[in-house]
Design a protein around this motif. Structure first.
Motif, PDB file in Angstrom:
ATOM      1  N   GLY A   1     -10.627  -6.707  -6.818  1.00 17.71           N
ATOM      2  CA  GLY A   1      -9.785  -6.891  -5.575  1.00 17.71           C
ATOM      3  C   GLY A   1      -8.355  -7.067  -5.874  1.00 17.71           C
ATOM      4  N   TRP A   2      -7.672  -7.552  -6.816  1.00 19.68           N
ATOM      5  CA  TRP A   2      -6.365  -7.692  -6.917  1.00 19.68           C
ATOM      6  C   TRP A   2      -5.774  -5.990  -7.334  1.00 19.68           C
ATOM      7  N   TYR A   3      -6.849  -5.270  -8.139  1.00 17.39           N
ATOM      8  CA  TYR A   3      -6.152  -3.856  -8.337  1.00 17.39           C
ATOM      9  C   TYR A   3      -6.430  -3.063  -7.270  1.00 17.39           C
ATOM     10  N   MET A   4      -6.930  -3.531  -6.243  1.00 16.89           N
ATOM     11  CA  MET A   4      -6.960  -2.755  -4.932  1.00 16.89           C
ATOM     12  C   MET A   4      -5.682  -3.320  -3.897  1.00 16.89           C
ATOM     13  N   VAL A   5      -5.609  -4.410  -3.998  1.00 18.20           N
ATOM     14  CA  VAL A   5      -4.556  -4.974  -3.306  1.00 18.20           C
ATOM     15  C   VAL A   5      -3.222  -4.312  -3.921  1.00 18.20           C
ATOM     16  N   LYS A   6      -2.947  -4.124  -5.067  1.00 21.83           N
ATOM     17  CA  LYS A   6      -1.795  -3.394  -5.759  1.00 21.83           C
ATOM     18  C   LYS A   6      -1.218  -2.235  -5.239  1.00 21.83           C
ATOM     19  N   SER A   7      -2.416  -1.362  -5.011  1.00 24.61           N
ATOM     20  CA  SER A   7      -2.354  -0.033  -4.476  1.00 24.61           C
ATOM     21  C   SER A   7      -1.541   0.058  -3.167  1.00 24.61           C
ATOM     22  N   GLY A   8      -1.715  -0.973  -2.339  1.00 29.82           N
ATOM     23  CA  GLY A   8      -0.881  -1.191  -1.018  1.00 29.82           C
ATOM     24  C   GLY A   8       0.352  -1.634  -1.203  1.00 29.82           C
ATOM     25  N   LEU A   9       1.044  -2.163  -2.425  1.00 30.51           N
ATOM     26  CA  LEU A   9       2.183  -2.710  -2.326  1.00 30.51           C
ATOM     27  C   LEU A   9       2.937  -1.960  -2.976  1.00 30.51           C
ATOM     28  N   GLU A  10       2.440  -0.746  -3.535  1.00 31.87           N
ATOM     29  CA  GLU A  10       3.414   0.064  -4.209  1.00 31.87           C
ATOM     30  C   GLU A  10       4.342   0.945  -3.366  1.00 31.87           C
ATOM     31  N   GLU A  11       5.580   1.059  -3.752  1.00 31.96           N
ATOM     32  CA  GLU A  11       6.594   1.858  -3.147  1.00 31.96           C
ATOM     33  C   GLU A  11       6.350   3.253  -3.062  1.00 31.96           C
ATOM     34  N   LYS A  12       6.339   4.072  -2.064  1.00 29.08           N
ATOM     35  CA  LYS A  12       6.066   5.452  -1.775  1.00 29.08           C
ATOM     36  C   LYS A  12       6.974   6.270  -1.466  1.00 29.08           C
ATOM     37  N   PRO A  13       8.133   6.648  -2.101  1.00 26.93           N
ATOM     38  CA  PRO A  13       9.397   7.099  -1.236  1.00 26.93           C
ATOM     39  C   PRO A  13       9.266   8.188  -0.638  1.00 26.93           C
ATOM     40  N   ASP A  14       8.252   9.090  -1.141  1.00 27.40           N
ATOM     41  CA  ASP A  14       8.209  10.513  -0.103  1.00 27.40           C
ATOM     42  C   ASP A  14       6.887  10.363   0.752  1.00 27.40           C
ATOM     43  N   SER A  15       6.642   9.034   1.120  1.00 26.86           N
ATOM     44  CA  SER A  15       5.596   9.172   2.046  1.00 26.86           C
ATOM     45  C   SER A  15       5.908   8.058   3.408  1.00 26.86           C
ATOM     46  N   TYR A  16       5.682   8.650   4.461  1.00 25.08           N
ATOM     47  CA  TYR A  16       6.010   7.829   5.635  1.00 25.08           C
ATOM     48  C   TYR A  16       4.780   7.379   6.436  1.00 25.08           C
ATOM     49  N   ASP A  17       3.646   7.227   5.946  1.00 25.63           N
ATOM     50  CA  ASP A  17       2.482   6.910   6.394  1.00 25.63           C
ATOM     51  C   ASP A  17       2.500   5.245   6.251  1.00 25.63           C
ATOM     52  N   ILE A  18       1.509   4.771   7.245  1.00 23.30           N
ATOM     53  CA  ILE A  18       1.280   3.081   7.155  1.00 23.30           C
ATOM     54  C   ILE A  18       1.103   2.884   5.861  1.00 23.30           C
ATOM     55  N   PRO A  19       1.556   1.861   5.174  1.00 22.57           N
ATOM     56  CA  PRO A  19       1.167   1.207   3.776  1.00 22.57           C
ATOM     57  C   PRO A  19      -0.336   0.691   4.068  1.00 22.57           C
ATOM     58  N   ARG A  20      -1.408   1.283   3.304  1.00 23.53           N
ATOM     59  CA  ARG A  20      -2.384   0.624   3.114  1.00 23.53           C
ATOM     60  C   ARG A  20      -2.919   0.751   1.743  1.00 23.53           C
ATOM     61  N   VAL A  21      -4.306   0.091   1.459  1.00 28.57           N
ATOM     62  CA  VAL A  21      -4.666   0.114   0.132  1.00 28.57           C
ATOM     63  C   VAL A  21      -5.320   1.506  -0.237  1.00 28.57           C
ATOM     64  N   SER A  22      -5.604   1.890  -1.317  1.00 28.56           N
ATOM     65  CA  SER A  22      -6.325   3.063  -1.663  1.00 28.56           C
ATOM     66  C   SER A  22      -7.821   2.982  -1.217  1.00 28.56           C
ATOM     67  N   GLN A  23      -8.107   4.093  -0.465  1.00 28.77           N
ATOM     68  CA  GLN A  23      -9.463   4.142  -0.108  1.00 28.77           C
ATOM     69  C   GLN A  23     -10.472   4.121  -1.307  1.00 28.77           C
ATOM     70  N   TYR A  24     -10.194   4.500  -2.318  1.00 22.22           N
ATOM     71  CA  TYR A  24     -10.809   4.759  -3.636  1.00 22.22           C
ATOM     72  C   TYR A  24     -11.299   3.353  -4.019  1.00 22.22           C
ATOM     73  N   ARG A  25      -9.885   2.640  -4.226  1.00 18.77           N
ATOM     74  CA  ARG A  25     -10.362   1.192  -4.832  1.00 18.77           C
ATOM     75  C   ARG A  25     -10.948   0.342  -3.605  1.00 18.77           C
ATOM     76  N   LEU A  26     -10.794   0.567  -2.338  1.00 18.04           N
ATOM     77  CA  LEU A  26     -11.493  -0.239  -1.522  1.00 18.04           C
ATOM     78  C   LEU A  26     -12.921  -0.103  -1.385  1.00 18.04           C
ATOM     79  N   ALA A  27     -13.331   1.185  -1.632  1.00 15.05           N
ATOM     80  CA  ALA A  27     -14.724   1.750  -1.761  1.00 15.05           C
ATOM     81  C   ALA A  27     -15.409   1.142  -3.163  1.00 15.05           C
ATOM     82  N   ALA A  28     -14.414   0.999  -4.212  1.00 14.69           N
ATOM     83  CA  ALA A  28     -14.893   0.404  -5.558  1.00 14.69           C
ATOM     84  C   ALA A  28     -15.176  -0.961  -5.295  1.00 14.69           C
ATOM     85  N   HIS A  29     -14.103  -1.680  -4.471  1.00 18.79           N
ATOM     86  CA  HIS A  29     -14.300  -3.289  -4.197  1.00 18.79           C
ATOM     87  C   HIS A  29     -15.545  -3.553  -3.379  1.00 18.79           C
ATOM     88  N   LEU A  30     -15.714  -2.748  -2.427  1.00 20.40           N
ATOM     89  CA  LEU A  30     -16.926  -3.003  -1.541  1.00 20.40           C
ATOM     90  C   LEU A  30     -18.302  -2.638  -2.143  1.00 20.40           C
TER      91      LEU A  30
END
Length: 376
Positions: free
Chosen positions: A164-193
């Motif tokens: 769960g914490w590994y999943m949350v960390k993916s949404g806290l990372e800075e992504k300078p080249d991205s303007y998307d809405i910050p969200r957790v990795s769907q891969y980590r979310l699927a693994a968590h679920l």
């Protein structure tokens, strides 16, 4: 010549003596029903965590707590100063900078408490597994196979917290080249679920296996086919629920809000817009929603076929109730999914749809428990 004969006779006598001792030994004591009830209670606690996690995701609260401490974070902020410190920490991360830059402290408290509730519930789940397991082990109530099962469950619940914490960390990372809405990795979310669903299924299955008496069903060819059909259908239910994590992770429910067509077409133009093609399955919101629709339709079709096939076989009343319940829950779940899509994913309805996937998986596991073979 006489020596080997006498030796052979002695060996046969010893072998007969060992066989008699084995016959005189009592059969292994059954696992107490309290262990089965405990596992059912644990599966209920896991279900609560899954539902609460879904609501946390729907309210976009999962990135409000930017630290992870097993014990320290159990104490929430109490004073105005502590809340301001917590809020300033949140302001340093992408979700606030890009999405919530005008958020007030009062609004922050709401999403913080949502994530806090989810994390605290997870700790309660961990204690619900570990403390009773230690008690039952000490009392000698667990057989050797059950000890292995309990160790695996306790290990999985600990792994689930770290994941769960590994999943949350993916949404806290800075992504300078991205303007998307910050969200957790769907891969980590699927693994968590997926890990939570495995923990839930294993606990529920083991609890039902301990508490439900096996039916005296004759091993006919039709019954074997029905059992295999039920196993395959349960796997399809699990896969469909897991695909919902990719829908949630990519907000794919907001892409095409029409049914049965996606917009004006049965197959949308942007279904394979990403390159290479394989990326579309897990990263293209259109493809993810399309796949979830196909899996949902296939699940309902399989359950309907399972129900019709079961009508040809004489089954006990409890088993027949399980089959009928599976079809009823599947119809309700599909209705909830379509309604959630058409109404543009309102949080209460979407949370109910996510809970429905657990209900459907539960009834499928119940049916599998009803169709178990008798021990030889």
């Amino acid at each position: 010549l006489l020596g080997p004969v006498r030796g052979g006779g002695g060996a046969r006598a010893r072998l007969l003596g060992l066989q008699q001792q084995q016959q005189q030994q009592p059969p292994p004591a059954p696992v107490p029903a309290a262990v089965g009830r405990w596992l059912l209670a644990c599966s209920g606690a896991v279900a609560g965590a899954v539902v609460l996690g879904g609501v946390t995701r729907l309210t976009e609260s999962g990135l409000s707590m930017v630290d992870w401490h097993l014990v320290k974070e159990m104490k929430p902020p109490r004073t105005q100063q502590e809340w301001e410190v917590e809020f300033r920490k949140y302001q340093q991360f992408p979700e606030f900078k890009i999405l919530n830059h005008d958020m007030t402290l009062t609004e922050f408290k709401f999403i913080w408490y949502m994530e806090y509730s989810h994390r605290m519930w997870g700790r309660v789940v961990g204690l619900a597994y570990i403390l009773p397991a230690a008690y039952f082990w000490r009392k000698g109530w667990l057989s050797r196979p059950m000890k292995g099962c309990v160790l695996a469950l306790c290990g999985l619940v600990c792994f689930q917290g770290l994941l769960g914490w590994y999943m949350v960390k993916s949404g806290l990372e800075e992504k300078p080249d991205s303007y998307d809405i910050p969200r957790v990795s769907q891969y980590r979310l699927a693994a968590h679920l997926g890990s939570a669903l495995v923990l839930y299924s294993a606990s529920l299955w083991t609890g039902l296996s301990l508490l439900l008496p096996r039916h005296q069903l004759p091993e006919t060819r039709q019954l074997v086919r029905l059992r295999h059909f039920a196993h395959g259908t349960t796997a399809l239910v699990f896969l469909t629920a897991l695909s919902g994590a990719f829908v949630a992770g990519l907000d794919a429910g907001l892409v095409y809000n029409s049914f049965p067509k996606m917009g004006e077409r049965w197959i949308p133009d942007d279904l394979l817009a990403f390159s290479p093609t394989l990326r579309n399955i897990f990263e293209n919101p259109t493809t993810v929603q399309f796949d979830h629709r196909i899996l949902g339709t296939a699940t309902l079709t399989a359950i309907t076929a399972l129900y019709l096939f079961s009508r040809k076989i004489p089954l006990p009343r409890r088993t027949r109730t399980a089959v009928g319940s599976l079809l009823a829950v599947a119809c309700v779940q599909v209705g909830l999914g379509i309604s959630t899509l058409l109404l543009y994913v309102p949080t209460p309805l979407a949370a109910t749809h996510q809970s429905g996937s657990l209900a459907l998986l539960s009834v499928a596991l119940w049916l599998m428990a009803e169709l178990r073979r008798l021990p030889k």
